[in-house]
Scaffold this motif. Sequence first.
Motif, PDB file in Angstrom:
ATOM      1  N   VAL A   1       0.861  -1.179   0.000  1.00 39.30           N
ATOM      2  CA  VAL A   1       0.000   0.000   0.000  1.00 39.30           C
ATOM      3  C   VAL A   1       0.898   1.230   0.000  1.00 39.30           C
ATOM      4  N   ALA A   2       0.976   1.903  -1.136  1.00 40.02           N
ATOM      5  CA  ALA A   2       1.875   3.049  -1.266  1.00 40.02           C
ATOM      6  C   ALA A   2       1.413   4.253  -0.461  1.00 40.02           C
ATOM      7  N   ASP A   3       0.103   4.413  -0.306  1.00 41.29           N
ATOM      8  CA  ASP A   3      -0.457   5.539   0.449  1.00 41.29           C
ATOM      9  C   ASP A   3      -1.318   4.986   1.577  1.00 41.29           C
ATOM     10  N   ALA A   4      -0.657   4.614   2.662  1.00 38.68           N
ATOM     11  CA  ALA A   4      -1.363   3.966   3.779  1.00 38.68           C
ATOM     12  C   ALA A   4      -1.771   4.952   4.868  1.00 38.68           C
ATOM     13  N   GLY A   5      -1.473   6.233   4.680  1.00 39.22           N
ATOM     14  CA  GLY A   5      -1.723   7.215   5.728  1.00 39.22           C
ATOM     15  C   GLY A   5      -3.166   7.271   6.195  1.00 39.22           C
TER      16      GLY A   5
ATOM     17  N   LEU B   1       3.297   7.549   4.246  1.00 40.33           N
ATOM     18  CA  LEU B   1       3.309   6.296   4.996  1.00 40.33           C
ATOM     19  C   LEU B   1       3.006   5.192   4.010  1.00 40.33           C
ATOM     20  N   ALA B   2       3.915   4.241   3.865  1.00 45.12           N
ATOM     21  CA  ALA B   2       3.730   3.097   2.977  1.00 45.12           C
ATOM     22  C   ALA B   2       3.761   1.832   3.819  1.00 45.12           C
ATOM     23  N   GLY B   3       3.037   0.805   3.370  1.00 41.02           N
ATOM     24  CA  GLY B   3       2.961  -0.395   4.187  1.00 41.02           C
ATOM     25  C   GLY B   3       2.799  -1.678   3.398  1.00 41.02           C
ATOM     26  N   LEU B   4       3.027  -2.771   4.085  1.00 42.41           N
ATOM     27  CA  LEU B   4       2.851  -4.117   3.536  1.00 42.41           C
ATOM     28  C   LEU B   4       1.896  -4.849   4.464  1.00 42.41           C
ATOM     29  N   ARG B   5       0.780  -5.359   3.915  1.00 39.41           N
ATOM     30  CA  ARG B   5      -0.206  -6.017   4.753  1.00 39.41           C
ATOM     31  C   ARG B   5      -0.690  -7.317   4.124  1.00 39.41           C
TER      32      ARG B   5
ATOM     33  N   SER C   1      11.775  -3.434  -1.618  1.00 43.21           N
ATOM     34  CA  SER C   1      11.693  -3.762  -3.040  1.00 43.21           C
ATOM     35  C   SER C   1      10.448  -3.133  -3.668  1.00 43.21           C
ATOM     36  N   PHE C   2       9.302  -3.309  -3.022  1.00 41.01           N
ATOM     37  CA  PHE C   2       8.061  -2.692  -3.510  1.00 41.01           C
ATOM     38  C   PHE C   2       8.194  -1.170  -3.534  1.00 41.01           C
TER      39      PHE C   2
END
Length: 396
Positions: free
Chosen positions: A204-208, A248-252, A293-294
């Motif tokens: 998720v590139a824009d997790a804010g 904020l970027a994330g991996l879920r 990497s993402f």
Amino acid sequence: MPSSVFISLGDDLVVVCGRKQVLELAPALQELTRRTGQLGAMHWLEYFLYTPSLASKPPYLVLQLRSAPSEELHADDVLAAALFFEYRIAGLRTRVFSTDDAVGFRSVIAAPDERRRFAERAAYALLRSGAHIVLATHEIQDQSGAAPASVPGALLGYRERRVSRMLTLAPSFEETLARMGRLTRRNLRYYRRHLASRMQVEFVADAGAQVSFAQFKALDHSSLNPVGNEKELWLRWRGSCEVDGGFLAGLRTANGKWLSLLGGWRHDTTTVVHWQLNSAGYEHDSIGIVIRSFFLEHEIANGARKLLMFGGTPHSIRYAFDEDAIADLILCRPTVRSTVLRILARSLVRHSRRARTNHLLQTLAEVPLSTQTGLCAEGSNTVRKRTAANLAGRAM
């Protein structure tokens, strides 16, 4: 901004004191970084002015102005800026000032050919105004090994060194990987495939807008290296989610569990990663490498050309970082107080691991002082290379 907040340091230099007053100048400072080619160097001031590690160090912003300050300061009026912090002990002033940035990224903002000279002018102006010790760490164009001229009535310390801070990004992800070592390329590709074979994950590139502060705290609590301090966590979350330029970027996972989050800020073609949180229990999956990497692929696709990593361990990526020339300039009033502080710094650095991570103490302990020019410059071959991630803690 009313001219009453500016304190003249003589000539065309003024100083702005106080967190609120400095923060009000953030738009002008960010525009200055665009003009000087130091993109991103004055973003996230909301964080840096209030983070607990700097809570006892009030900021002093030295500005070079085009003309005397008036009721309204325009961005074009600011020609150069240097952000210092004064150390205090039990609330008492020490008159010791430092830019508190070991990699020289967000300290002295000026045109490349004026950066060294302005750092000297700003440091000397503080010394004339009552400072006992001033440390200015700043970028330089090259590594010449030449110390600045001696300063009347002051001891001078100077060294140049090289730091690895920035990763230059190619126009495509594959081209960027091609510039890295074989093992780094393998890891950035392999662990994405490995994790995808075990579970369904989403970057998720824009997790804010999707991560609450409660979720952020929960991930920190279960992370490999928890921050723990709630105020520090709040400032990181707010800077990433609510401050202009922050991300904020994330991996879920498919069921919405956050495995990793990273945050920082963007300014035009420069992206700064300031922190990263990885959930414990996934060490064999190397989720820290997976999200990098993402994230690299996303930033390149969106036009980023420089990536600065303050937070998180860069692992073998660090070998692909550019080397930049940095200078540490110390001006010291020859007083009993400054002599005692320098002796104390040497003792602390010898006996305390924590002191060795403090950029000011380490520099005072390592760099000799002299009244003569050229005697205190450290040869470029003897200066250790350092990465931004290794020095992030020292900048505080």
